[in-house]
Scaffold this active site. Structure first.
Site, PDB file in Angstrom:
ATOM      1  N   THR A 128      -5.238   4.451  -0.166  1.00 29.70           N
ATOM      2  CA  THR A 128      -4.090   3.804  -0.789  1.00 29.70           C
ATOM      3  C   THR A 128      -4.349   3.499  -2.263  1.00 29.70           C
ATOM      4  O   THR A 128      -5.508   3.284  -2.660  1.00 29.70           O
ATOM      5  CB  THR A 128      -3.776   2.492  -0.043  1.00 29.70           C
ATOM      6  OG1 THR A 128      -2.846   1.724  -0.799  1.00 29.70           O
ATOM      7  CG2 THR A 128      -5.023   1.639   0.165  1.00 29.70           C
ATOM      8  N   ASP A 129      -3.273   3.416  -3.033  1.00 28.78           N
ATOM      9  CA  ASP A 129      -3.426   3.024  -4.447  1.00 28.78           C
ATOM     10  C   ASP A 129      -3.864   1.569  -4.589  1.00 28.78           C
ATOM     11  O   ASP A 129      -4.331   1.158  -5.659  1.00 28.78           O
ATOM     12  CB  ASP A 129      -2.121   3.269  -5.227  1.00 28.78           C
ATOM     13  CG  ASP A 129      -0.922   2.497  -4.695  1.00 28.78           C
ATOM     14  OD1 ASP A 129      -1.046   1.794  -3.671  1.00 28.78           O
ATOM     15  OD2 ASP A 129       0.162   2.602  -5.316  1.00 28.78           O
ATOM     16  N   GLU A 130      -3.737   0.784  -3.497  1.00 23.79           N
ATOM     17  CA  GLU A 130      -4.088  -0.647  -3.604  1.00 23.79           C
ATOM     18  C   GLU A 130      -5.570  -0.863  -3.856  1.00 23.79           C
ATOM     19  O   GLU A 130      -5.976  -1.956  -4.248  1.00 23.79           O
ATOM     20  CB  GLU A 130      -3.665  -1.403  -2.332  1.00 23.79           C
ATOM     21  CG  GLU A 130      -2.178  -1.409  -2.155  1.00 23.79           C
ATOM     22  CD  GLU A 130      -1.670  -2.503  -1.223  1.00 23.79           C
ATOM     23  OE1 GLU A 130      -2.406  -3.452  -0.927  1.00 23.79           O
ATOM     24  OE2 GLU A 130      -0.510  -2.384  -0.798  1.00 23.79           O
ATOM     25  N   TYR A 155      -7.013  -6.442   2.956  1.00 26.05           N
ATOM     26  CA  TYR A 155      -6.603  -5.082   3.338  1.00 26.05           C
ATOM     27  C   TYR A 155      -7.158  -4.060   2.345  1.00 26.05           C
ATOM     28  O   TYR A 155      -7.846  -3.095   2.724  1.00 26.05           O
ATOM     29  CB  TYR A 155      -5.070  -4.970   3.405  1.00 26.05           C
ATOM     30  CG  TYR A 155      -4.573  -3.533   3.354  1.00 26.05           C
ATOM     31  CD1 TYR A 155      -4.796  -2.658   4.415  1.00 26.05           C
ATOM     32  CD2 TYR A 155      -3.907  -3.045   2.222  1.00 26.05           C
ATOM     33  CE1 TYR A 155      -4.373  -1.327   4.354  1.00 26.05           C
ATOM     34  CE2 TYR A 155      -3.476  -1.721   2.156  1.00 26.05           C
ATOM     35  CZ  TYR A 155      -3.716  -0.867   3.220  1.00 26.05           C
ATOM     36  OH  TYR A 155      -3.296   0.438   3.152  1.00 26.05           O
ATOM     37  N   LYS A 159      -9.992  -1.036   2.694  1.00 22.18           N
ATOM     38  CA  LYS A 159      -9.723   0.381   2.423  1.00 22.18           C
ATOM     39  C   LYS A 159     -10.681   0.904   1.342  1.00 22.18           C
ATOM     40  O   LYS A 159     -11.191   2.018   1.450  1.00 22.18           O
ATOM     41  CB  LYS A 159      -8.261   0.577   1.967  1.00 22.18           C
ATOM     42  CG  LYS A 159      -7.209   0.348   3.040  1.00 22.18           C
ATOM     43  CD  LYS A 159      -7.266   1.333   4.193  1.00 22.18           C
ATOM     44  CE  LYS A 159      -6.836   2.724   3.833  1.00 22.18           C
ATOM     45  NZ  LYS A 159      -6.742   3.609   5.039  1.00 22.18           N
TER      46      LYS A 159
HETATM   47  P1  NAD Z   1       0.782   1.868  10.530  1.00 29.69           P
HETATM   48  O1  NAD Z   1       0.329   0.445  10.583  1.00 29.69           O
HETATM   49  O2  NAD Z   1       2.211   2.184  10.689  1.00 29.69           O
HETATM   50  O3  NAD Z   1      -0.003   2.709  11.663  1.00 29.69           O
HETATM   51  C1  NAD Z   1      -1.354   2.550  11.914  1.00 29.69           C
HETATM   52  C2  NAD Z   1      -1.678   3.231  13.242  1.00 29.69           C
HETATM   53  O4  NAD Z   1      -3.102   3.097  13.474  1.00 29.69           O
HETATM   54  C3  NAD Z   1      -0.976   2.606  14.462  1.00 29.69           C
HETATM   55  O5  NAD Z   1      -0.405   3.590  15.274  1.00 29.69           O
HETATM   56  C4  NAD Z   1      -2.097   1.869  15.193  1.00 29.69           C
HETATM   57  O6  NAD Z   1      -1.892   1.790  16.594  1.00 29.69           O
HETATM   58  C5  NAD Z   1      -3.307   2.730  14.839  1.00 29.69           C
HETATM   59  N1  NAD Z   1      -4.567   1.976  14.933  1.00 29.69           N
HETATM   60  C6  NAD Z   1      -4.847   0.751  14.432  1.00 29.69           C
HETATM   61  N2  NAD Z   1      -6.104   0.380  14.771  1.00 29.69           N
HETATM   62  C7  NAD Z   1      -6.642   1.408  15.490  1.00 29.69           C
HETATM   63  C8  NAD Z   1      -7.903   1.619  16.103  1.00 29.69           C
HETATM   64  N3  NAD Z   1      -8.879   0.693  16.057  1.00 29.69           N
HETATM   65  N4  NAD Z   1      -8.115   2.793  16.746  1.00 29.69           N
HETATM   66  C9  NAD Z   1      -7.137   3.754  16.809  1.00 29.69           C
HETATM   67  N5  NAD Z   1      -5.914   3.573  16.264  1.00 29.69           N
HETATM   68  C10 NAD Z   1      -5.670   2.426  15.602  1.00 29.69           C
HETATM   69  O7  NAD Z   1       0.190   2.432   9.168  1.00 29.69           O
HETATM   70  P2  NAD Z   1       0.853   3.448   8.134  1.00 29.69           P
HETATM   71  O8  NAD Z   1       1.752   2.722   7.239  1.00 29.69           O
HETATM   72  O9  NAD Z   1       1.342   4.638   8.873  1.00 29.69           O
HETATM   73  O10 NAD Z   1      -0.443   3.852   7.282  1.00 29.69           O
HETATM   74  C11 NAD Z   1      -1.289   4.918   7.715  1.00 29.69           C
HETATM   75  C12 NAD Z   1      -2.435   5.063   6.742  1.00 29.69           C
HETATM   76  O11 NAD Z   1      -1.939   5.326   5.449  1.00 29.69           O
HETATM   77  C13 NAD Z   1      -3.293   3.805   6.616  1.00 29.69           C
HETATM   78  O12 NAD Z   1      -4.646   4.201   6.544  1.00 29.69           O
HETATM   79  C14 NAD Z   1      -2.840   3.176   5.311  1.00 29.69           C
HETATM   80  O13 NAD Z   1      -3.893   2.464   4.702  1.00 29.69           O
HETATM   81  C15 NAD Z   1      -2.454   4.397   4.506  1.00 29.69           C
HETATM   82  N6  NAD Z   1      -1.388   4.212   3.503  1.00 29.69           N
HETATM   83  C16 NAD Z   1      -0.217   3.600   3.850  1.00 29.69           C
HETATM   84  C17 NAD Z   1       0.807   3.488   2.885  1.00 29.69           C
HETATM   85  C18 NAD Z   1       2.129   2.848   3.228  1.00 29.69           C
HETATM   86  O14 NAD Z   1       2.923   2.605   2.319  1.00 29.69           O
HETATM   87  N7  NAD Z   1       2.437   2.575   4.487  1.00 29.69           N
HETATM   88  C19 NAD Z   1       0.596   3.988   1.600  1.00 29.69           C
HETATM   89  C20 NAD Z   1      -0.631   4.591   1.291  1.00 29.69           C
HETATM   90  C21 NAD Z   1      -1.602   4.707   2.247  1.00 29.69           C
HETATM   91  O1  DAU Z   2       0.709   0.817  -2.129  1.00 35.06           O
HETATM   92  C1  DAU Z   2       0.425   1.310  -0.858  1.00 35.06           C
HETATM   93  C2  DAU Z   2       0.503   0.196   0.162  1.00 35.06           C
HETATM   94  O2  DAU Z   2       1.876  -0.126   0.311  1.00 35.06           O
HETATM   95  C3  DAU Z   2      -0.120   0.565   1.491  1.00 35.06           C
HETATM   96  O3  DAU Z   2      -1.502   0.771   1.323  1.00 35.06           O
HETATM   97  C4  DAU Z   2       0.103  -0.537   2.533  1.00 35.06           C
HETATM   98  O4  DAU Z   2      -0.378  -0.123   3.799  1.00 35.06           O
HETATM   99  C5  DAU Z   2       1.590  -0.809   2.620  1.00 35.06           C
HETATM  100  O5  DAU Z   2       1.819  -1.879   3.516  1.00 35.06           O
HETATM  101  C6  DAU Z   2       2.163  -1.146   1.246  1.00 35.06           C
HETATM  102  O6  DAU Z   2       1.653  -2.414   0.785  1.00 35.06           O
HETATM  103  P1  DAU Z   2       2.604  -3.497   0.058  1.00 35.06           P
HETATM  104  O7  DAU Z   2       1.988  -4.825   0.220  1.00 35.06           O
HETATM  105  O8  DAU Z   2       2.958  -3.052  -1.317  1.00 35.06           O
HETATM  106  O9  DAU Z   2       3.934  -3.319   0.985  1.00 35.06           O
HETATM  107  P2  DAU Z   2       4.957  -4.385   1.586  1.00 35.06           P
HETATM  108  O10 DAU Z   2       6.109  -3.618   2.151  1.00 35.06           O
HETATM  109  O11 DAU Z   2       4.274  -5.378   2.465  1.00 35.06           O
HETATM  110  O12 DAU Z   2       5.458  -5.157   0.302  1.00 35.06           O
HETATM  111  C7  DAU Z   2       6.084  -4.460  -0.768  1.00 35.06           C
HETATM  112  C8  DAU Z   2       6.416  -5.482  -1.849  1.00 35.06           C
HETATM  113  O13 DAU Z   2       7.448  -6.350  -1.338  1.00 35.06           O
HETATM  114  C9  DAU Z   2       5.245  -6.393  -2.217  1.00 35.06           C
HETATM  115  O14 DAU Z   2       5.291  -6.664  -3.599  1.00 35.06           O
HETATM  116  C10 DAU Z   2       5.500  -7.668  -1.427  1.00 35.06           C
HETATM  117  C11 DAU Z   2       7.018  -7.727  -1.340  1.00 35.06           C
HETATM  118  N1  DAU Z   2       7.554  -8.362  -0.118  1.00 35.06           N
HETATM  119  C12 DAU Z   2       7.116  -7.892   1.078  1.00 35.06           C
HETATM  120  C13 DAU Z   2       7.569  -8.453   2.258  1.00 35.06           C
HETATM  121  C14 DAU Z   2       7.065  -7.968   3.607  1.00 35.06           C
HETATM  122  C15 DAU Z   2       8.500  -9.361  -0.202  1.00 35.06           C
HETATM  123  O15 DAU Z   2       8.908  -9.760  -1.322  1.00 35.06           O
HETATM  124  N2  DAU Z   2       8.955  -9.919   0.956  1.00 35.06           N
HETATM  125  C16 DAU Z   2       8.517  -9.516   2.193  1.00 35.06           C
HETATM  126  O16 DAU Z   2       8.968 -10.098   3.208  1.00 35.06           O
END
Ligand code: NAD
Ligand code: DAU
Length: 340
Positions: A128-130, A155, A159
């Site tokens: 992730t970019d985070e 988190y 990562k």
């Molecule tokens: P998500 O939370 O929707 O899904 C995570 C999945 O991992 C779930 O199905 C969960 O059951 C499984 N999991 C959790 N713990 C486990 C374990 N111990 N063993 C096996 N499976 C397990 O997550 P997502 O949003 O689909 O993100 C997927 C990946 O992409 C993550 O690694 C996250 O860091 C990365 N990522 C997410 C975003 C985003 O915006 N959502 C952006 C950039 C990178």
């Molecule tokens: O940048 C990539 C990341 O994006 C991934 O690595 C993470 O897995 C994914 O969850 C996401 O992280 P963020 O923290 O940016 O996403 P989130 O949707 O939780 O929040 C997006 C923005 O919105 C953040 O600035 C917080 C704000 N927010 C979020 C929630 C849930 C609110 O203002 N209110 C809310 O209730």
């Protein structure tokens, strides 16, 4: 077509689930395995269309379970691993960091060891970019692959730790790997705890939308389909040991995102409720995707405008999917998170 065995970890989650759907359409000869623990974020409903496909196998299991993972790898002899499984929600990591270290750090190490053991052809670590921390509001700065790792939440720290382990396995043992660092994803099947699906589902129910702080924090949004095409390119053409940033230059404040959803659904901005800010809330994320564009020819197909319209429409049409999620245990999480 070449027959390959590919393991997707976390394929019952949002991005992994979309990636499996993508693989099944694009590579019908691949044998796809999905290893997922089915935590609160995992859901197999998204795979109904292909769960009986001969080339798709689901295995319920914990990536931290060394014995299970080692035996599984030995038996199946995977060619590729694309590692999505993780605890992924920043707010939950602030409440309980330990499960993030367990899954994201320890689980990744177990998979790396197993991948070495069977001589995998490619391990793609989906990060992730985070991990880069935050940018300030000066819009001319971006995260590049050379930006220092400065994670601010449990988190992102977990990562970043897993990224370091993947790199160490490349340097020390020669594991063929790539790390991808993508910006915020949105699209079908995202768990409704994240900003965009949370907002859409609550607006549809005429419920208040919690915005942290003043709503001026900026995220760089990418449709999940475009993330999938980028991972596909990295998996098949990425140069071993390289890191690729993924993002489409779609920066918006959280307030703008919420206002867009409210307007598209024809509701009132009175639904917005400003709430206490997230601890260590990163100000701004913005990806410079030049490397993946130039070296692998990646190009997103969605703008934020086309992607958010498609996503809103999807949530409107698939309300039974998210409704069943928010009426379960999630309700307790929501109350604890937002109402103390
Ligand atoms: P998500 O939370 O929707 O899904 C995570 C999945 O991992 C779930 O199905 C969960 O059951 C499984 N999991 C959790 N713990 C486990 C374990 N111990 N063993 C096996 N499976 C397990 O997550 P997502 O949003 O689909 O993100 C997927 C990946 O992409 C993550 O690694 C996250 O860091 C990365 N990522 C997410 C975003 C985003 O915006 N959502 C952006 C950039 C990178
Ligand atoms: O940048 C990539 C990341 O994006 C991934 O690595 C993470 O897995 C994914 O969850 C996401 O992280 P963020 O923290 O940016 O996403 P989130 O949707 O939780 O929040 C997006 C923005 O919105 C953040 O600035 C917080 C704000 N927010 C979020 C929630 C849930 C609110 O203002 N209110 C809310 O209730």
């Amino acid at each position: 077509m070449v027959k390959k065995k590919i393991l997707i970890t976390g394929g019952a989650g949002f991005i992994g689930g979309n990636f499996i759907q993508y693989l099944i359409c694009k590579y019908p000869a691949y044998e796809i395995y999905n290893l997922d623990l089915l935590t609160y974020a995992g859901d197999l409903g998204k795979h109904r269309a292909f769960e009986t496909n001969d080339n798709y196998t689901f295995v319920k299991g914990d990536i931290v379970n060394r014995e299970l993972v080692m035996t599984f790898f030995k038996k199946e002899q995977f060619d590729y691993v694309v590692h999505f499984a993780a605890e992924s929600h920043v707010d939950r990591s602030i409440t309980d960091p330990s499960v993030f270290v367990r899954t994201n750090v320890l689980g990744t190490q177990v998979l790396l060891e197993a991948a070495m053991q069977v001589g995998i052809s490619k391990f793609v670590h989906v990060s992730t970019d985070e991990v880069y921390g935050e940018l300030d509001f000066e819009l001319s700065t971006f995260f590049t692959e050379e930006t220092s790792l400065l994670p601010n939440s449990p988190y992102s720290a977990s990562k970043a730790s897993s990224d370091c382990l993947v790199r160490a396995y490349y340097k020390t043992y020669g594991l063929p790997m790539n790390i991808t660092r993508c910006s915020n994803n949105y699209g079908p099947y995202q768990f409704p705890e994240k900003l965009i699906p949370l907002t859409i589902s609550r607006v549809l129910k005429d419920e208040k939308i919690p915005i942290y702080g003043d709503g001026q924090n900026i995220r760089d949004w990418l449709h999940v389909f475009d993330h999938c095409t980028a991972i596909d390119l990295v998996l098949h053409e990425g140069v071993n040991g390289e890191i690729y940033n993924i993002g489409g230059h779609n920066e918006h404040t959280n307030l703008e995102v919420v206002q867009t959803i409210i307007k598209t659904l024809g509701k009132s901005e009175k639904l917005i409720k400003y709430v206490t800010d997230r601890l260590a809330h990163d100000k701004r994320y913005a990806i410079d995707p030049t490397k993946i564009e130039r070296s692998l020819g990646w190009k997103p197909i969605y703008t934020f405008e086309t992607g958010i319209a498609q996503t809103i429409q999807w949530y409107v049409e698939n309300n039974t999917w998210w409704d069943q999620i928010i009426s379960g245990q999630y309700q307790q999480y929501f109350e604890k998170q937002y109402l103390g």
